[in-house]
Design a protein around this motif. Structure first.
Motif, PDB file in Angstrom:
ATOM      1  N   ASP A  55     -14.521 -72.749  58.381  1.00 35.03           N
ATOM      2  CA  ASP A  55     -15.006 -72.431  57.042  1.00 35.03           C
ATOM      3  C   ASP A  55     -16.192 -73.340  56.697  1.00 35.03           C
ATOM      4  N   PHE A  77     -15.355 -72.759  51.353  1.00 35.85           N
ATOM      5  CA  PHE A  77     -15.722 -71.349  51.382  1.00 35.85           C
ATOM      6  C   PHE A  77     -15.344 -70.755  52.732  1.00 35.85           C
ATOM      7  N   GLU A  78     -14.744 -69.598  52.702  1.00 35.49           N
ATOM      8  CA  GLU A  78     -14.427 -68.859  53.919  1.00 35.49           C
ATOM      9  C   GLU A  78     -15.714 -68.264  54.463  1.00 35.49           C
ATOM     10  N   GLU A  82     -16.388 -66.273  50.499  1.00 38.40           N
ATOM     11  CA  GLU A  82     -15.279 -66.287  49.537  1.00 38.40           C
ATOM     12  C   GLU A  82     -14.824 -67.728  49.271  1.00 38.40           C
ATOM     13  N   LEU A  84     -12.320 -70.486  48.587  1.00 37.65           N
ATOM     14  CA  LEU A  84     -10.891 -70.627  48.839  1.00 37.65           C
ATOM     15  C   LEU A  84     -10.247 -71.689  47.955  1.00 37.65           C
ATOM     16  N   GLU A 104      -8.341 -71.065  44.567  1.00 32.76           N
ATOM     17  CA  GLU A 104      -9.312 -70.094  44.060  1.00 32.76           C
ATOM     18  C   GLU A 104      -9.100 -68.685  44.618  1.00 32.76           C
ATOM     19  N   ASP A 105      -8.321 -68.570  45.686  1.00 31.95           N
ATOM     20  CA  ASP A 105      -8.158 -67.300  46.390  1.00 31.95           C
ATOM     21  C   ASP A 105      -6.732 -66.775  46.214  1.00 31.95           C
TER      22      ASP A 105
END
Length: 186
Positions: A55, A77-78, A82, A84, A104-105
Motif C-alpha cells: 500500500d 492508502f490501498e 482508497e 484505509l 476509514e474503509d
C-alpha cells in the motif's frame, strides 16, 4: 484414471489457493483489541512502510497550527487510492508508537461483526454501551468489550439533540443511525 486424479488434484489445489487468499483478505481487514488489520498494537511509525509494503503510506506533518504542538499523522492508502486507515503516534514516545487508529474503509470489521456499514442498533445489539460523550459535531460511543470506540454524526440524531454538547442517552439515538468513524485507542 490418471486424468481423473489430475483433475481432482487440480480442483483441490485451486480450492486451497482460493481459501488461503480469502483467509488473508479476512485477516487484512479483521479488527481485534490487539490488531487492526495488518497493524499490530505497539507498532512504531518507522515500521509502517514495511508493514504496508503493498500500500502507500503518506506522512502528514501538522506543525503550523498556532498554539498547538506539532504532530504527525500517517494515512494508509490501498493501491488504487482508497484510504484505509489514519494513524496517529504517541507524541510523547521517542519511537512514535501508533496509539490511535481511525478506520476509514468499511471492509474493516470487528470480531463482533461491526463495520462502518453498521448502524447504532447493530452496535447496541453487539456491545454493551459504557459511555456516550457528545462533541460539537458528533457523539462518541464507548463500549465495554473492546478498545474500539464509535462516532456518530449529530445529523443522525433528532433535531433537538444536534446542537451544543448536551448529554445524549442511548435511547435517544435512532437505531438506524449510521456510524461515521470507528477508532481504536491503544
Amino acid at each position: 484414471m490418471r486424468l481423473q486424479s489430475r483433475k481432482i488434484l487440480a480442483t483441490t489445489s485451486i480450492f486451497l489457493l482460493l481459501t488461503a487468499c480469502s483467509l488473508f483478505e479476512d485477516a487484512k481487514f479483521k479488527v481485534t483489541n490487539e490488531q487492526v488489520g495488518l497493524l499490530p498494537k505497539d507498532t512504531p511509525a518507522a515500521e509502517l512502510e514495511k508493514l504496508f509494503a503493498e500500500d502507500s503510506v503518506v506522512e502528514d506533518v501538522y506543525d503550523d497550527i498556532p498554539n498547538v504542538t506539532a504532530y504527525t499523522k500517517y494515512k494508509i492508502f490501498e493501491k488504487g487510492g482508497e484510504l484505509l486507515l489514519t494513524l496517529t503516534p504517541d507524541k510523547e514516545d521517542s519511537l512514535k508508537v501508533i496509539n490511535h487508529v481511525r478506520i476509514e474503509d468499511p471492509r474493516y470489521t470487528s470480531e463482533a461483526g461491526i463495520s462502518l456499514e453498521s448502524t447504532f442498533g447493530e452496535l447496541q445489539d453487539t456491545y454493551t454501551i459504557k459511555k456516550i460523550s457528545p462533541t460539537l459535531n458528533n457523539i462518541v460511543v464507548f463500549v465495554e468489550e473492546s478498545e474500539l470506540y464509535f462516532s456518530i454524526d449529530k445529523e443522525e440524531l433528532p433535531e433537538n439533540l444536534r446542537f451544543g454538547v448536551q448529554k445524549v442517552e442511548a435511547v435517544q439515538i435512532p437505531e438506524d443511525a449510521k456510524l461515521k468513524y470507528i477508532m481504536m485507542g491503544w
